[in-house]
Design a protein around this motif. Sequence first.
Motif, PDB file in Angstrom:
ATOM      1  N   GLY A  53      29.017 -45.971   4.505  1.00 32.28           N
ATOM      2  CA  GLY A  53      27.946 -46.347   5.409  1.00 32.28           C
ATOM      3  C   GLY A  53      26.995 -45.295   5.599  1.00 32.28           C
ATOM      4  N   ASN A  54      25.764 -45.607   6.075  1.00 32.30           N
ATOM      5  CA  ASN A  54      24.844 -44.712   6.280  1.00 32.30           C
ATOM      6  C   ASN A  54      24.630 -44.249   7.595  1.00 32.30           C
ATOM      7  OD1 ASN A  54      23.335 -46.953   4.436  1.00 32.30           O
ATOM      8  ND2 ASN A  54      22.706 -44.908   3.802  1.00 32.30           N
ATOM      9  N   LYS A  55      25.790 -43.420   8.016  1.00 35.93           N
ATOM     10  CA  LYS A  55      26.292 -42.883   9.142  1.00 35.93           C
ATOM     11  C   LYS A  55      26.635 -41.549   9.338  1.00 35.93           C
ATOM     12  CE  LYS A  55      27.706 -47.279  11.699  1.00 35.93           C
ATOM     13  NZ  LYS A  55      28.544 -47.683  12.498  1.00 35.93           N
ATOM     14  N   TRP A  56      26.516 -40.796  10.379  1.00 37.96           N
ATOM     15  CA  TRP A  56      27.271 -39.439  10.277  1.00 37.96           C
ATOM     16  C   TRP A  56      28.631 -39.653  10.458  1.00 37.96           C
ATOM     17  CZ3 TRP A  56      25.096 -34.428  11.048  1.00 37.96           C
ATOM     18  CH2 TRP A  56      23.837 -34.299  11.014  1.00 37.96           C
ATOM     19  N   LEU A  86      30.774 -31.884  10.308  1.00 36.80           N
ATOM     20  CA  LEU A  86      29.913 -32.824  10.495  1.00 36.80           C
ATOM     21  C   LEU A  86      29.267 -33.296   9.264  1.00 36.80           C
ATOM     22  CD1 LEU A  86      28.594 -31.708  14.347  1.00 36.80           C
ATOM     23  CD2 LEU A  86      30.203 -33.547  13.698  1.00 36.80           C
ATOM     24  N   CYS A  87      29.292 -34.508   8.852  1.00 37.70           N
ATOM     25  CA  CYS A  87      28.853 -34.934   7.528  1.00 37.70           C
ATOM     26  C   CYS A  87      27.592 -35.821   7.580  1.00 37.70           C
ATOM     27  CB  CYS A  87      29.782 -35.483   6.733  1.00 37.70           C
ATOM     28  SG  CYS A  87      31.423 -34.605   6.525  1.00 37.70           S
ATOM     29  N   ARG A  88      26.711 -35.615   7.300  1.00 39.46           N
ATOM     30  CA  ARG A  88      25.165 -36.172   7.388  1.00 39.46           C
ATOM     31  C   ARG A  88      25.337 -37.683   6.741  1.00 39.46           C
ATOM     32  NH1 ARG A  88      20.578 -31.744   6.104  1.00 39.46           N
ATOM     33  NH2 ARG A  88      20.228 -33.539   4.436  1.00 39.46           N
ATOM     34  N   PRO A  89      24.245 -38.561   7.095  1.00 40.01           N
ATOM     35  CA  PRO A  89      24.290 -39.898   6.405  1.00 40.01           C
ATOM     36  C   PRO A  89      24.073 -39.797   4.827  1.00 40.01           C
ATOM     37  CG  PRO A  89      23.167 -39.887   8.525  1.00 40.01           C
ATOM     38  CD  PRO A  89      23.538 -38.505   8.246  1.00 40.01           C
ATOM     39  N   ASP A  90      23.447 -38.716   4.523  1.00 37.10           N
ATOM     40  CA  ASP A  90      23.166 -38.466   2.916  1.00 37.10           C
ATOM     41  C   ASP A  90      24.083 -37.941   2.332  1.00 37.10           C
ATOM     42  OD1 ASP A  90      22.518 -36.035   4.249  1.00 37.10           O
ATOM     43  OD2 ASP A  90      20.465 -35.939   3.305  1.00 37.10           O
ATOM     44  N   ARG A  91      25.261 -37.460   2.874  1.00 39.32           N
ATOM     45  CA  ARG A  91      26.622 -36.882   2.244  1.00 39.32           C
ATOM     46  C   ARG A  91      26.491 -35.528   2.094  1.00 39.32           C
ATOM     47  NH1 ARG A  91      27.838 -40.735   4.405  1.00 39.32           N
ATOM     48  NH2 ARG A  91      29.091 -42.492   3.659  1.00 39.32           N
TER      49      ARG A  91
END
Length: 575
Positions: free
Chosen positions: A461-464, A538-543
């Motif tokens: 999913g495109n989330k943190w 903390l992992c960003r939406p773009d991985r």
Amino acid sequence: MSNISYTDVLVVGAGPIGLSLAIQLKSQGFTQFRVIDKTDEPGEKLITSISRAIGVHARTLEVLEDVGVTPSLLERGKIAHTASNYYNSKLTYRVDYPSGCDTSHVKYNWNFMVTQGNTIDVLHTHLSKKLDHKVEWNTSLVEFKETDAGISAIIKNDITGELETINAKYLVGCDGCHSAVRKGLGIDFPGKVYPVKWVVCDLDIEWDIPHDDITFLGIKNAYAIALPLAGGGEGRFRVTMGMPLTEEEKKDHYEHAQPIRGGRFGKEECVAFFKKLYPSANVKSTPAEPQQWFQVHCRMATTLAKGNCFLVGDAAHVHSPVLGQGMNMGIQDAANLAWKLVAVCRGDSSPKLLDTYKQEREFSDTEIVNFVDKVTKLVITPSRFIQYARGFVLSRILKVTPGRRKLVSKVMQLSVNYVGSESPLVKDKWSGSKGVMAGHRIPDPIVDESSGKRLFELIKGNKWNALIFIGHSPSAEEKAAAYEAAAKVHENYQGLVTAHIVQYGNASEAKPSPLSTLSDQSGVLHQVFGVTKPAIYLCRPDRYVGYRETGFNHCFDYMEKIYPSFMATGELLYG
């Protein structure tokens, strides 16, 4: 007088880059954008056409899988397991992709060959049918200007001639190397033209080289790259052949990659040229029109952003087809920009967040362009000594596992990172030397051996995503601190960040909570992320890793600077 309309984001260009950006935006629930393209809607002719972009690397497959595209794309192409180099028909080196990747950290440990026409068709079908967002074909960007509120653009329906004025907050140029957006912004596109002419054709080849091999061929003053192609039989290859320009042709360099005058190559000529490179091959051409020679540029825009306008893909950078990096760079440009546009347009974040697109992608794209330029010079040099030296050095590097992994990871864009980019999104508060640094791609190890599930499947999913590690042997106080941090993430950033408690060993022993709990029974997550004590990633939406910290003292300061509009209830300041 033209009609006037409003939108948040206007995307110019619906090639693989513009379509990827649109899919990223829509997959995050964002709908206030429009996509225009001056060409016709893609059809069968595009799918069967000969295009230069064909390789889709591991990192790109990860990006597209996160938005549901990769499974459909994999049905259209062919896997390449190895890459080889031959000089005067003699093998100088061969590398297999699985041995070049740590298979526990990446799902796609091979390279994938699919034509650009098929890629566009898959992306367009996904956007228009699965996501129900239409591209406005046969629509040109006439002109645009910057305003206090963003940009004002005039577009034209090329069929009816109707004009429309679009007032938008942001304009994104995904319109290729001749970008109207880049030219309208007055951004320079410096670089060079290689003194080489290239031609692309599809050939059916019977030879002693594996049919799943990416093959580089060279003799003095001639070279080719043969890429395995799906369809048409086992031995179908998309072949890009090149040779230096003559002295007369060197005087006639073009500013852009246009065909050399009178440079058409028929089917028989393509076969004859290839036979010079590998005489023992049995080659027959597929039905195709004569192909034109073209020249290749190496260029990088002086900036990827100006005001409320952005350049993505070939509008920002072009280079030679060697190593197949261009389209992959553009798709990852789009992934980097999309989540930031969504955050800003929704009012979750300050417009300053968009400055990090320029900081991060200029840094990484420049590195890739320079890398491809160096490799291209090695490929096209007419020096016999350089050609032999290249094979000698590479063959020894590739025999050593660290060297092989470093090279393969670079080609597959798995090692692209933003460390050193001066992006404020890259923050590291780590007390050791191990683990994945902030600014690097998140690894994708197999977490559940029984099901084969990888980390990306669990945090999709495109989330943190916040990976909150309890550690190997935590005290009661350390456990409590980890659960408190997880609960605070869940409370303050619900809908934006998914908190996962990562427990070493059996997850059934974890404290019951509404939060996700990842059981790291084999310890692979703790090992890969370099964790022994309580910590947070903390992992960003773009991985990519945005932030990491041993303990939980400063992580909320990091998030507050990016998303100041989130309140304790999880509601948005601007709904």
